[in-house]
Structures are given as C-alpha cells and as structure tokens.
Scaffold this motif. Structure first.
Motif, PDB file in Angstrom:
ATOM      1  N   GLY A 251      17.923 -13.609   0.845  1.00 49.47           N
ATOM      2  CA  GLY A 251      16.970 -14.650   1.174  1.00 49.47           C
ATOM      3  C   GLY A 251      15.923 -14.265   2.179  1.00 49.47           C
ATOM      4  N   LYS A 252      15.893 -12.998   2.587  1.00 46.25           N
ATOM      5  CA  LYS A 252      14.893 -12.539   3.545  1.00 46.25           C
ATOM      6  C   LYS A 252      13.502 -12.561   2.917  1.00 46.25           C
ATOM      7  CE  LYS A 252      15.669  -9.015   6.161  1.00 46.25           C
ATOM      8  NZ  LYS A 252      16.012  -7.635   6.619  1.00 46.25           N
ATOM      9  N   ALA A 253      12.521 -12.775   3.747  1.00 44.79           N
ATOM     10  CA  ALA A 253      11.139 -12.730   3.271  1.00 44.79           C
ATOM     11  C   ALA A 253      10.777 -11.300   2.891  1.00 44.79           C
ATOM     12  CB  ALA A 253      10.203 -13.238   4.347  1.00 44.79           C
ATOM     13  N   SER A 254      10.021 -11.161   1.829  1.00 48.25           N
ATOM     14  CA  SER A 254       9.567  -9.839   1.388  1.00 48.25           C
ATOM     15  C   SER A 254       8.055  -9.814   1.313  1.00 48.25           C
ATOM     16  CB  SER A 254      10.162  -9.484   0.023  1.00 48.25           C
ATOM     17  OG  SER A 254       9.745 -10.410  -0.965  1.00 48.25           O
ATOM     18  N   SER A 255       7.503  -8.611   1.507  1.00 48.00           N
ATOM     19  CA  SER A 255       6.064  -8.383   1.338  1.00 48.00           C
ATOM     20  C   SER A 255       5.887  -7.220   0.387  1.00 48.00           C
ATOM     21  CB  SER A 255       5.399  -8.052   2.673  1.00 48.00           C
ATOM     22  OG  SER A 255       5.501  -9.132   3.578  1.00 48.00           O
ATOM     23  N   GLY A 256       4.779  -7.214  -0.339  1.00 51.72           N
ATOM     24  CA  GLY A 256       4.588  -6.119  -1.277  1.00 51.72           C
ATOM     25  C   GLY A 256       3.200  -6.078  -1.872  1.00 51.72           C
ATOM     26  N   TRP A 257       3.044  -5.099  -2.744  1.00 54.80           N
ATOM     27  CA  TRP A 257       1.850  -4.943  -3.563  1.00 54.80           C
ATOM     28  C   TRP A 257       2.257  -5.132  -5.018  1.00 54.80           C
ATOM     29  CZ3 TRP A 257      -3.165  -4.323  -2.100  1.00 54.80           C
ATOM     30  CH2 TRP A 257      -3.406  -3.971  -0.764  1.00 54.80           C
ATOM     31  N   ALA A 258       1.329  -5.665  -5.803  1.00 55.41           N
ATOM     32  CA  ALA A 258       1.587  -5.861  -7.229  1.00 55.41           C
ATOM     33  C   ALA A 258       0.350  -5.491  -8.021  1.00 55.41           C
ATOM     34  CB  ALA A 258       1.986  -7.309  -7.513  1.00 55.41           C
ATOM     35  N   ALA A 259       0.576  -5.117  -9.267  1.00 56.45           N
ATOM     36  CA  ALA A 259      -0.541  -4.787 -10.157  1.00 56.45           C
ATOM     37  C   ALA A 259      -0.186  -5.211 -11.570  1.00 56.45           C
ATOM     38  CB  ALA A 259      -0.848  -3.293 -10.119  1.00 56.45           C
ATOM     39  N   CYS A 260      -1.195  -5.461 -12.361  1.00 55.64           N
ATOM     40  CA  CYS A 260      -1.001  -5.772 -13.775  1.00 55.64           C
ATOM     41  C   CYS A 260      -2.036  -5.011 -14.590  1.00 55.64           C
ATOM     42  CB  CYS A 260      -1.124  -7.266 -14.032  1.00 55.64           C
ATOM     43  SG  CYS A 260      -0.684  -7.734 -15.727  1.00 55.64           S
ATOM     44  N   ILE A 261      -1.554  -4.339 -15.642  1.00 52.38           N
ATOM     45  CA  ILE A 261      -2.388  -3.459 -16.455  1.00 52.38           C
ATOM     46  C   ILE A 261      -2.192  -3.801 -17.929  1.00 52.38           C
ATOM     47  CG2 ILE A 261      -2.859  -1.048 -17.062  1.00 52.38           C
ATOM     48  CD1 ILE A 261      -1.362  -0.312 -14.414  1.00 52.38           C
TER      49      ILE A 261
ATOM     50  N   ASP B 219       9.866  -7.374   7.458  1.00 52.31           N
ATOM     51  CA  ASP B 219       9.885  -6.747   8.780  1.00 52.31           C
ATOM     52  C   ASP B 219       9.760  -5.229   8.753  1.00 52.31           C
ATOM     53  OD1 ASP B 219      12.360  -6.329   7.679  1.00 52.31           O
ATOM     54  OD2 ASP B 219      13.512  -6.986   9.427  1.00 52.31           O
ATOM     55  N   VAL B 220       9.903  -4.610   7.560  1.00 56.64           N
ATOM     56  CA  VAL B 220       9.737  -3.153   7.463  1.00 56.64           C
ATOM     57  C   VAL B 220       8.603  -2.774   6.512  1.00 56.64           C
ATOM     58  CG1 VAL B 220      12.152  -2.704   8.018  1.00 56.64           C
ATOM     59  CG2 VAL B 220      11.460  -2.899   5.608  1.00 56.64           C
ATOM     60  N   PHE B 221       7.874  -3.773   6.023  1.00 52.79           N
ATOM     61  CA  PHE B 221       6.856  -3.492   5.009  1.00 52.79           C
ATOM     62  C   PHE B 221       5.792  -2.519   5.504  1.00 52.79           C
ATOM     63  CE2 PHE B 221       2.650  -4.513   3.214  1.00 52.79           C
ATOM     64  CZ  PHE B 221       2.873  -4.125   1.905  1.00 52.79           C
ATOM     65  N   GLU B 222       5.286  -2.707   6.717  1.00 52.32           N
ATOM     66  CA  GLU B 222       4.230  -1.841   7.218  1.00 52.32           C
ATOM     67  C   GLU B 222       4.700  -0.387   7.298  1.00 52.32           C
ATOM     68  OE1 GLU B 222       1.056  -2.397   7.713  1.00 52.32           O
ATOM     69  OE2 GLU B 222       1.340  -4.455   7.015  1.00 52.32           O
ATOM     70  N   ASP B 223       5.960  -0.172   7.644  1.00 50.49           N
ATOM     71  CA  ASP B 223       6.493   1.190   7.733  1.00 50.49           C
ATOM     72  C   ASP B 223       6.556   1.861   6.370  1.00 50.49           C
ATOM     73  OD1 ASP B 223       6.858   0.872  10.463  1.00 50.49           O
ATOM     74  OD2 ASP B 223       8.921   0.174  10.244  1.00 50.49           O
ATOM     75  N   LEU B 224       6.664   1.054   5.307  1.00 53.85           N
ATOM     76  CA  LEU B 224       6.833   1.597   3.959  1.00 53.85           C
ATOM     77  C   LEU B 224       5.609   1.367   3.079  1.00 53.85           C
ATOM     78  CD1 LEU B 224      10.508   0.412   3.297  1.00 53.85           C
ATOM     79  CD2 LEU B 224       9.725   2.612   4.179  1.00 53.85           C
ATOM     80  N   ALA B 225       4.513   0.956   3.675  1.00 59.51           N
ATOM     81  CA  ALA B 225       3.326   0.612   2.887  1.00 59.51           C
ATOM     82  C   ALA B 225       2.850   1.774   2.018  1.00 59.51           C
ATOM     83  CB  ALA B 225       2.204   0.143   3.808  1.00 59.51           C
TER      84      ALA B 225
ATOM     85  N   ILE C 235      -4.419  12.587  -0.387  1.00 63.45           N
ATOM     86  CA  ILE C 235      -3.705  13.612   0.376  1.00 63.45           C
ATOM     87  C   ILE C 235      -2.949  12.990   1.546  1.00 63.45           C
ATOM     88  CG2 ILE C 235      -4.005  15.592   1.916  1.00 63.45           C
ATOM     89  CD1 ILE C 235      -6.315  16.495   0.096  1.00 63.45           C
ATOM     90  N   ASP C 236      -3.625  12.167   2.333  1.00 59.49           N
ATOM     91  CA  ASP C 236      -2.998  11.571   3.512  1.00 59.49           C
ATOM     92  C   ASP C 236      -1.834  10.666   3.115  1.00 59.49           C
ATOM     93  OD1 ASP C 236      -4.828  12.896   5.084  1.00 59.49           O
ATOM     94  OD2 ASP C 236      -6.147  11.156   5.327  1.00 59.49           O
ATOM     95  N   ARG C 237      -2.044   9.872   2.083  1.00 62.42           N
ATOM     96  CA  ARG C 237      -0.992   8.953   1.632  1.00 62.42           C
ATOM     97  C   ARG C 237       0.230   9.706   1.122  1.00 62.42           C
ATOM     98  NH1 ARG C 237      -2.886   6.499  -3.455  1.00 62.42           N
ATOM     99  NH2 ARG C 237      -1.681   8.172  -4.435  1.00 62.42           N
ATOM    100  N   GLU C 238       0.002  10.673   0.239  1.00 54.59           N
ATOM    101  CA  GLU C 238       1.129  11.378  -0.362  1.00 54.59           C
ATOM    102  C   GLU C 238       1.826  12.307   0.632  1.00 54.59           C
ATOM    103  OE1 GLU C 238       2.459  10.458  -3.002  1.00 54.59           O
ATOM    104  OE2 GLU C 238       0.832   9.066  -3.506  1.00 54.59           O
ATOM    105  N   PHE C 239       1.090  12.800   1.618  1.00 54.02           N
ATOM    106  CA  PHE C 239       1.750  13.602   2.650  1.00 54.02           C
ATOM    107  C   PHE C 239       2.669  12.722   3.493  1.00 54.02           C
ATOM    108  CE2 PHE C 239       2.078  15.754   6.768  1.00 54.02           C
ATOM    109  CZ  PHE C 239       2.546  16.999   6.349  1.00 54.02           C
ATOM    110  N   ALA C 240       2.255  11.486   3.751  1.00 53.65           N
ATOM    111  CA  ALA C 240       3.110  10.561   4.487  1.00 53.65           C
ATOM    112  C   ALA C 240       4.382  10.263   3.713  1.00 53.65           C
ATOM    113  CB  ALA C 240       2.345   9.262   4.780  1.00 53.65           C
ATOM    114  N   VAL C 241       4.273  10.129   2.389  1.00 53.23           N
ATOM    115  CA  VAL C 241       5.452   9.907   1.545  1.00 53.23           C
ATOM    116  C   VAL C 241       6.367  11.124   1.583  1.00 53.23           C
ATOM    117  CG1 VAL C 241       6.256   9.497  -0.814  1.00 53.23           C
ATOM    118  CG2 VAL C 241       4.243   8.264   0.051  1.00 53.23           C
ATOM    119  N   PHE C 242       5.791  12.303   1.348  1.00 54.04           N
ATOM    120  CA  PHE C 242       6.589  13.535   1.376  1.00 54.04           C
ATOM    121  C   PHE C 242       7.254  13.746   2.731  1.00 54.04           C
ATOM    122  CE2 PHE C 242       6.166  17.967   2.938  1.00 54.04           C
ATOM    123  CZ  PHE C 242       7.328  18.470   2.370  1.00 54.04           C
ATOM    124  N   SER C 243       6.550  13.421   3.810  1.00 53.60           N
ATOM    125  CA  SER C 243       7.068  13.681   5.149  1.00 53.60           C
ATOM    126  C   SER C 243       8.366  12.934   5.429  1.00 53.60           C
ATOM    127  CB  SER C 243       6.021  13.304   6.199  1.00 53.60           C
ATOM    128  OG  SER C 243       4.892  14.152   6.112  1.00 53.60           O
TER     129      SER C 243
END
Length: 397
Positions: free
Chosen positions: A114-124, A142-148, A209-217
């Motif tokens: 029941g915790k609140a969630s935040s996210g991104w969504a797309a439709c194609i 509460d952890v969304f920004e860390d995992l954006a 590059i910056d985004r994917e390096f953050a993921v890899f890191s």
C-alpha cells in the motif's frame, strides 16, 4: 501487489526469468532491461507482465491493449493509469514515425504493502496494428529519485521493430527532438569529406552516456555478478543511440572512399574500407574524457566527429557504427583486465588475429582492430592482450 493484478487484467500465473532482453514473439516487442529484472507474473496471453528487480525496489508493468480499444496512444495510456487511480502529467512525441505518449505518475495501488509509488510510463502503438504497448516503470515514492535513471533507461530501451535497434530510444527522442543540420568536415585518406549531423546530437548523446553510466555504476559499485553484463549493456545502448546519428556521415564516407577501396582490394573492398577507417581513427587526438570515478570517460560519437578528444572505446564504437551503417559486420571488444577496447570486423578469408563470438549457430570470427596505436593493420593485437577469455563483445542485432 495483487490489487493491480485484478484491476488491469484478472488472473495471473507465476513465471520466472532472468534474461535481460525480454522479447514477446506474439506482439513483436523487446526490452533491453537493466540487469536483475525478473518476471514475477504474466497473463497467459502475454497481454500483461509484471517485473521486479532482484537488487532494487524497481518494478515494471507491461500491458498490451487491443488496437481496436483505443484511437491513440494517449487515450490508451490515460486509461491504463486511470485503472491504478494515478495522478499523472502527460506529453507526446513522435518516435518510429508514430505518435507516442509519456507520463510521470504517482499511485497508491501498485505496491502490495500500500505504499505510494512514483514512476514513468509510456505508450507506443505497435506495428501491424498489434495493439498499444503501455510500460510502467516505478518504485516506492521515497526511493524514486535515487532510481530515476533506472526507470528512464528501461523506458528508453523499448524496441518495437528492426529499425528501433538502430536509433535513439523513445525517451531520448522526446527529451532531445531533432533541431537543425550541423555541417562537419574531416579528411580521410586525402579525401575531404563534408557531411552533417544534427545540432542536438552531441548533447543528446551525452545525456545517454551520463544516464547509462549511472545505471552501470550501481552494478559496478556493488560488485554484483551482473556487473560485466551491465558494462556490455552500457556500450550497447551507446551504439544503438549513435547509429542513426552517424547514418549520413557513414553514407558520405562510403561514397567518398568507395572507388579507392575497390581499386585497393578488388576482391574485398569492405576490408579496404575497414582498414582505411582504422588508420583514420588511429590519428585522432588521444585524451580521456574524465578522470573521476563518477563520470564516464568516453566522449560521445557526435563530439568525436566534431573534433573532440577520444580514446580506445570511443574510437572503436565510432568505427563499429560507421561500418555497420555500411553493411559491414562489426562489433567492439572491451576488457576490464586490459583496460582497453578493440574494434572487431568480420572479414572471412582475411588473415590475422581474431576473437570468436559465439551465437546460436557456429559463431563468427572478428578480426581485431587496434585504434590507438598508429599504423597497425587489422588483425594485429599486443601479445600481452591475447587471452581471448578476457574480452567481452559488444554487438547490435
């Protein structure tokens, strides 16, 4: 979690998987997931799938709606998010010649506790009227920004047809739409080549590059078993983003050098082209992009073409993309043990040092190309780097 199961699609059966590229043969889409996502639940007809990352509080939900149910991707996405009573902000963009929809959202119904969630969504809209593909990537609020970055990376790695394996992803295209042509000039083998990229290309590529390096890191800093798979994915997504950006550059290079290469090697002009480009790259200005651990030290491909600095991985990635755009089978190899990268070119019949890349058939042998030492031909590599098990291949389909 079961709340959302019945809101959207009803009964599920449990199914587990650990493959990073998930493909639906029924609906012809793939997603190049960040490492660690597992399928938790899936409807038997594949219209709904639930994922959870085994390391992170990162979740994903995929829903395919019938084409006849909605008249647009925006209508489909709004309906999807209304079913979880989400508060949302929407936007639209053109991707793969289709009008697609994107939203940021918050909901109280996605997580089982029941915790609140935040996210991104797309439709194609899927090709051949196979339906509307809705993807939700979300975390506890509460952890969304860390995992954006993870969420944006996931949505950007959706693939709906062969062409989408070779152009920027949906989110990058939405954040960095095409602006205007930018002329660039360089000389290869005494040929002055005038061509162009888009004025937004360097900035957009740096975003990836910056985004994917953050993921890899994340995987590297925690020394996870999938660390090397995440490293390969980092370069694979950079290659995917760069292919279309250098498509005209590749065509103009091929046109300028075609006659010379045919004269130089009448039986295999592709080999002559690959060697000519290797010599060209070996003459670039050598410089690492960054010396700090929190930044990727690879320059973007458009920036290299504009005269920026480069090193082994940037040069290998650039040549791989150009050669693949010229329909020459190529890849790049990376090695943590040697802190180095090489170009790989499949040229059957040509002699030299190769690295074998296995596949579902017999695999292929790729001649290696050293991009940082001048005047080295294809098929030469230092004896100190010859242990093949220390090399990982980066390929595009």
């Amino acid at each position: 979690m079961r709340k959302i199961f019945f809101l959207i699609c009803g009964f599920f059966f449990t199914f587990s998987a650990f493959s990073e590229i998930i493909t639906s043969e029924k609906f012809n889409y793939s997603i190049d997931f960040p490492e660690g996502y597992q399928i938790l639940d899936m409807e038997e007809d594949e219209t709904t799938v639930i994922f959870k990352n085994k390391y992170l509080e990162a979740h994903a939900l995929i829903k395919v709606w019938p084409d006849s149910k909605f008249s647009s991707s925006m209508e489909a996405l709004k309906d999807t998010l209304s079913r979880i009573k989400a508060t949302s902000e929407y936007s639209e963009c053109i991707w793969r010649r289709q009008k697609c929809s994107i939203a940021s959202f918050e909901s109280q119904l996605l997580l089982e506790d029941g915790k609140a969630s935040s996210g991104w969504a797309a439709c194609i809209p899927l090709p051949q009227k196979k339906g509307y593909l809705s993807i939700l990537s979300y975390s506890p609020k509460d952890v969304f920004e860390d995992l954006a970055q993870i969420h944006v990376s996931l949505l950007d790695s959706v693939l709906i047809d062969a062409g989408s394996f070779r152009e920027p992803g949906l989110i990058t295209a939405a954040f960095y739409p095409r602006k205007s042509p930018k002329k660039i000039n360089f000389t290869i083998n005494n040929h002055s080549i005038s061509t162009q990229i888009d004025s937004i290309d360097s900035e957009a590529s740096q975003f990836v590059i910056d985004r994917e390096f953050a993921v890899f890191s994340f995987y590297a800093s925690h020394n996870l078993p999938e660390m090397f798979d995440a490293w390969v994915r980092f370069y694979r997504l950079l290659a995917r983003d760069s292919m279309e950006r250098v498509k005209k550059v590749s065509f103009d290079i091929y046109t300028a050098l075609k006659e010379d290469c045919e004269k130089k090697d009448t039986s295999n002009p592709e080999a002559a082209l690959a060697q000519t480009l290797l010599y060209w790259a070996q003459d670039f200005k050598y410089e690492r992009k960054s010396s700090t651990a929190d930044k990727a030290d690879i320059e973007s491909i458009p920036a290299i073409l504009e005269g920026g600095s480069s090193d082994c991985d940037g040069r290998s990635l650039l040549l791989m993309c150009i050669l693949k755009n010229c329909s020459i089978d190529s890849c790049m190899f990376i090695s943590a043990q040697y802190s180095h990268a090489l170009l790989g070119v499949c040229l059957p019949g040509k002699q030299g040092q190769t690295i074998h890349v296995a596949d579902e058939n017999n695999g292929k042998d790729y001649l290696v190309g050293e991009t940082t030492a001048k005047d080295l031909t294809l098929g030469l590599m230092p004896a100190s780097m010859a242990d093949r098990k220390n090399w990982l291949s980066v390929e595009l389909p």
